[in-house]
Design a protein around this motif. Structure first.
Motif, PDB file in Angstrom:
ATOM      1  N   TYR A   1       0.833  -1.199   0.000  1.00  0.00           N
ATOM      2  CA  TYR A   1       0.000   0.000   0.000  1.00  0.00           C
ATOM      3  C   TYR A   1       0.869   1.252   0.000  1.00  0.00           C
ATOM      4  CZ  TYR A   1      -3.125  -3.585   1.819  1.00  0.00           C
ATOM      5  OH  TYR A   1      -3.826  -4.743   2.004  1.00  0.00           O
ATOM      6  N   GLU A   2       0.278   2.351  -0.445  1.00  0.00           N
ATOM      7  CA  GLU A   2       0.956   3.645  -0.371  1.00  0.00           C
ATOM      8  C   GLU A   2      -0.035   4.680   0.151  1.00  0.00           C
ATOM      9  OE1 GLU A   2       2.362   4.536  -4.303  1.00  0.00           O
ATOM     10  OE2 GLU A   2       0.376   4.975  -5.062  1.00  0.00           O
ATOM     11  N   TRP A   3       0.517   5.710   0.791  1.00  0.00           N
ATOM     12  CA  TRP A   3      -0.313   6.768   1.362  1.00  0.00           C
ATOM     13  C   TRP A   3      -0.904   7.654   0.287  1.00  0.00           C
ATOM     14  CZ3 TRP A   3      -1.597   5.912   6.030  1.00  0.00           C
ATOM     15  CH2 TRP A   3      -0.708   5.393   6.970  1.00  0.00           C
ATOM     16  N   ASN A   4      -2.055   8.215   0.563  1.00  0.00           N
ATOM     17  CA  ASN A   4      -2.641   9.279  -0.226  1.00  0.00           C
ATOM     18  C   ASN A   4      -2.380  10.555   0.584  1.00  0.00           C
ATOM     19  OD1 ASN A   4      -4.261  11.225  -1.395  1.00  0.00           O
ATOM     20  ND2 ASN A   4      -6.016   9.863  -1.652  1.00  0.00           N
ATOM     21  N   GLU A   5      -1.239  11.194   0.328  1.00  0.00           N
ATOM     22  CA  GLU A   5      -0.795  12.322   1.146  1.00  0.00           C
ATOM     23  C   GLU A   5      -1.816  13.460   1.157  1.00  0.00           C
ATOM     24  OE1 GLU A   5       3.104  15.142   1.931  1.00  0.00           O
ATOM     25  OE2 GLU A   5       3.193  13.610   0.387  1.00  0.00           O
ATOM     26  N   LYS A   6      -2.422  13.722   0.014  1.00  0.00           N
ATOM     27  CA  LYS A   6      -3.403  14.809  -0.053  1.00  0.00           C
ATOM     28  C   LYS A   6      -4.594  14.521   0.868  1.00  0.00           C
ATOM     29  CE  LYS A   6      -5.980  17.675  -3.182  1.00  0.00           C
ATOM     30  NZ  LYS A   6      -7.241  17.599  -3.772  1.00  0.00           N
ATOM     31  N   ALA A   7      -5.058  13.283   0.888  1.00  0.00           N
ATOM     32  CA  ALA A   7      -6.190  12.924   1.752  1.00  0.00           C
ATOM     33  C   ALA A   7      -5.810  13.023   3.225  1.00  0.00           C
ATOM     34  CB  ALA A   7      -6.682  11.515   1.426  1.00  0.00           C
ATOM     35  N   ILE A   8      -4.578  12.664   3.564  1.00  0.00           N
ATOM     36  CA  ILE A   8      -4.144  12.775   4.960  1.00  0.00           C
ATOM     37  C   ILE A   8      -4.081  14.243   5.365  1.00  0.00           C
ATOM     38  CG2 ILE A   8      -2.221  12.368   6.555  1.00  0.00           C
ATOM     39  CD1 ILE A   8      -1.705   9.773   4.926  1.00  0.00           C
ATOM     40  N   GLU A   9      -3.605  15.081   4.463  1.00  0.00           N
ATOM     41  CA  GLU A   9      -3.579  16.522   4.738  1.00  0.00           C
ATOM     42  C   GLU A   9      -5.006  17.049   4.933  1.00  0.00           C
ATOM     43  OE1 GLU A   9      -2.153  20.582   2.495  1.00  0.00           O
ATOM     44  OE2 GLU A   9      -1.112  18.726   2.014  1.00  0.00           O
ATOM     45  N   GLU A  10      -5.938  16.613   4.082  1.00  0.00           N
ATOM     46  CA  GLU A  10      -7.333  17.029   4.216  1.00  0.00           C
ATOM     47  C   GLU A  10      -7.938  16.515   5.523  1.00  0.00           C
ATOM     48  OE1 GLU A  10      -9.066  15.475   0.649  1.00  0.00           O
ATOM     49  OE2 GLU A  10      -8.424  17.172  -0.554  1.00  0.00           O
ATOM     50  N   LEU A  11      -7.553  15.303   5.930  1.00  0.00           N
ATOM     51  CA  LEU A  11      -8.038  14.763   7.197  1.00  0.00           C
ATOM     52  C   LEU A  11      -7.557  15.625   8.363  1.00  0.00           C
ATOM     53  CD1 LEU A  11      -9.524  12.470   8.731  1.00  0.00           C
ATOM     54  CD2 LEU A  11      -7.307  11.294   8.836  1.00  0.00           C
ATOM     55  N   CYS A  12      -6.310  16.053   8.302  1.00  0.00           N
ATOM     56  CA  CYS A  12      -5.768  16.909   9.367  1.00  0.00           C
ATOM     57  C   CYS A  12      -6.520  18.239   9.427  1.00  0.00           C
ATOM     58  CB  CYS A  12      -4.274  17.136   9.160  1.00  0.00           C
ATOM     59  SG  CYS A  12      -3.295  15.646   9.411  1.00  0.00           S
ATOM     60  N   LEU A  13      -6.853  18.796   8.282  1.00  0.00           N
ATOM     61  CA  LEU A  13      -7.660  20.024   8.250  1.00  0.00           C
ATOM     62  C   LEU A  13      -9.036  19.753   8.854  1.00  0.00           C
ATOM     63  CD1 LEU A  13      -6.781  21.371   4.701  1.00  0.00           C
ATOM     64  CD2 LEU A  13      -6.237  22.489   6.877  1.00  0.00           C
ATOM     65  N   PHE A  14      -9.618  18.629   8.502  1.00  0.00           N
ATOM     66  CA  PHE A  14     -10.931  18.229   9.021  1.00  0.00           C
ATOM     67  C   PHE A  14     -10.902  18.123  10.544  1.00  0.00           C
ATOM     68  CE2 PHE A  14     -13.748  14.664  10.249  1.00  0.00           C
ATOM     69  CZ  PHE A  14     -14.969  15.163   9.826  1.00  0.00           C
ATOM     70  N   ILE A  15      -9.809  17.589  11.094  1.00  0.00           N
ATOM     71  CA  ILE A  15      -9.662  17.441  12.544  1.00  0.00           C
ATOM     72  C   ILE A  15      -9.567  18.811  13.211  1.00  0.00           C
ATOM     73  CG2 ILE A  15      -8.137  16.603  14.383  1.00  0.00           C
ATOM     74  CD1 ILE A  15      -7.242  14.379  12.466  1.00  0.00           C
ATOM     75  N   GLY A  16      -9.015  19.795  12.485  1.00  0.00           N
ATOM     76  CA  GLY A  16      -8.903  21.131  13.050  1.00  0.00           C
ATOM     77  C   GLY A  16      -7.494  21.699  13.072  1.00  0.00           C
ATOM     78  N   TYR A  17      -6.538  20.989  12.494  1.00  0.00           N
ATOM     79  CA  TYR A  17      -5.185  21.520  12.409  1.00  0.00           C
ATOM     80  C   TYR A  17      -5.131  22.632  11.371  1.00  0.00           C
ATOM     81  CZ  TYR A  17      -3.581  17.443  15.060  1.00  0.00           C
ATOM     82  OH  TYR A  17      -3.389  16.502  16.035  1.00  0.00           O
ATOM     83  N   SER A  18      -4.179  23.537  11.525  1.00  0.00           N
ATOM     84  CA  SER A  18      -3.991  24.607  10.546  1.00  0.00           C
ATOM     85  C   SER A  18      -3.491  24.004   9.234  1.00  0.00           C
ATOM     86  CB  SER A  18      -2.965  25.628  11.057  1.00  0.00           C
ATOM     87  OG  SER A  18      -1.666  25.048  11.061  1.00  0.00           O
ATOM     88  N   GLU A  19      -3.555  24.786   8.174  1.00  0.00           N
ATOM     89  CA  GLU A  19      -3.076  24.310   6.875  1.00  0.00           C
ATOM     90  C   GLU A  19      -1.587  23.962   6.948  1.00  0.00           C
ATOM     91  OE1 GLU A  19      -3.310  25.674   2.224  1.00  0.00           O
ATOM     92  OE2 GLU A  19      -4.814  26.399   3.636  1.00  0.00           O
ATOM     93  N   GLU A  20      -0.812  24.820   7.613  1.00  0.00           N
ATOM     94  CA  GLU A  20       0.626  24.573   7.740  1.00  0.00           C
ATOM     95  C   GLU A  20       0.898  23.293   8.536  1.00  0.00           C
ATOM     96  OE1 GLU A  20       4.502  26.698   9.795  1.00  0.00           O
ATOM     97  OE2 GLU A  20       2.845  27.969   9.105  1.00  0.00           O
ATOM     98  N   ASP A  21       0.215  23.134   9.671  1.00  0.00           N
ATOM     99  CA  ASP A  21       0.398  21.926  10.478  1.00  0.00           C
ATOM    100  C   ASP A  21      -0.080  20.682   9.728  1.00  0.00           C
ATOM    101  OD1 ASP A  21       1.498  23.359  12.571  1.00  0.00           O
ATOM    102  OD2 ASP A  21      -0.352  23.391  13.763  1.00  0.00           O
ATOM    103  N   SER A  22      -1.153  20.811   8.982  1.00  0.00           N
ATOM    104  CA  SER A  22      -1.679  19.681   8.216  1.00  0.00           C
ATOM    105  C   SER A  22      -0.677  19.205   7.183  1.00  0.00           C
ATOM    106  CB  SER A  22      -2.999  20.057   7.535  1.00  0.00           C
ATOM    107  OG  SER A  22      -3.989  20.325   8.499  1.00  0.00           O
ATOM    108  N   GLU A  23      -0.044  20.139   6.497  1.00  0.00           N
ATOM    109  CA  GLU A  23       0.992  19.786   5.520  1.00  0.00           C
ATOM    110  C   GLU A  23       2.153  19.075   6.201  1.00  0.00           C
ATOM    111  OE1 GLU A  23       2.264  23.212   3.293  1.00  0.00           O
ATOM    112  OE2 GLU A  23       0.220  23.657   2.646  1.00  0.00           O
ATOM    113  N   GLU A  24       2.567  19.602   7.347  1.00  0.00           N
ATOM    114  CA  GLU A  24       3.695  19.018   8.081  1.00  0.00           C
ATOM    115  C   GLU A  24       3.359  17.607   8.581  1.00  0.00           C
ATOM    116  OE1 GLU A  24       6.147  19.887  12.157  1.00  0.00           O
ATOM    117  OE2 GLU A  24       5.501  21.624  10.983  1.00  0.00           O
ATOM    118  N   ILE A  25       2.189  17.444   9.157  1.00  0.00           N
ATOM    119  CA  ILE A  25       1.780  16.130   9.672  1.00  0.00           C
ATOM    120  C   ILE A  25       1.682  15.124   8.527  1.00  0.00           C
ATOM    121  CG2 ILE A  25      -0.117  14.844  10.735  1.00  0.00           C
ATOM    122  CD1 ILE A  25      -0.643  17.438  12.418  1.00  0.00           C
ATOM    123  N   ALA A  26       1.034  15.504   7.442  1.00  0.00           N
ATOM    124  CA  ALA A  26       0.899  14.601   6.290  1.00  0.00           C
ATOM    125  C   ALA A  26       2.272  14.207   5.762  1.00  0.00           C
ATOM    126  CB  ALA A  26       0.061  15.252   5.197  1.00  0.00           C
TER     127      ALA A  26
END
Length: 101
Positions: free
Chosen positions: A29-54
């Protein structure tokens, strides 16, 4: 960035990780980085933090690898948990535990 709505009960496979596009038998399997970033935004992280976490999630782990699955099995108290059993909600809990709320 347009934010997607996530259902915590949806399977993570097909959303947060997909079949490997390369023929890497060790990591199917491989990650869908964009979806993980969107999930982080959905959780409430900032755009910058979401990019970093993803970026951290996708660069330092493989979906379904044994170390990752050990953590999910402990988190869910289920020794039989397999990668295709993982839900979006399990990933949310893992991200919050790993990166704070």
């Amino acid at each position: 960035m347009v934010m997607r709505n996530f259902n915590v009960n949806d399977k993570a496979y097909g959303i947060l990780f997909v079949d490997q596009t390369d023929s890497d038998e060790e990591h199917p399997y491989e990650w869908n980085e964009k979806a993980i970033e969107e999930l982080c935004l959905f959780i409430g992280y900032s755009e910058e933090d979401s990019e970093e976490i993803a970026g951290e999630v996708t660069n330092y782990t493989q979906p379904g690898d044994e170390d990752e699955m050990r953590g999910y099995r402990l988190q869910e108290n289920n020794d039989n948990l397999e990668p295709l059993d993982l839900t979006v909600g399990m990933f949310i809990k893992s991200i919050k535990d790993g990166f704070g709320e």
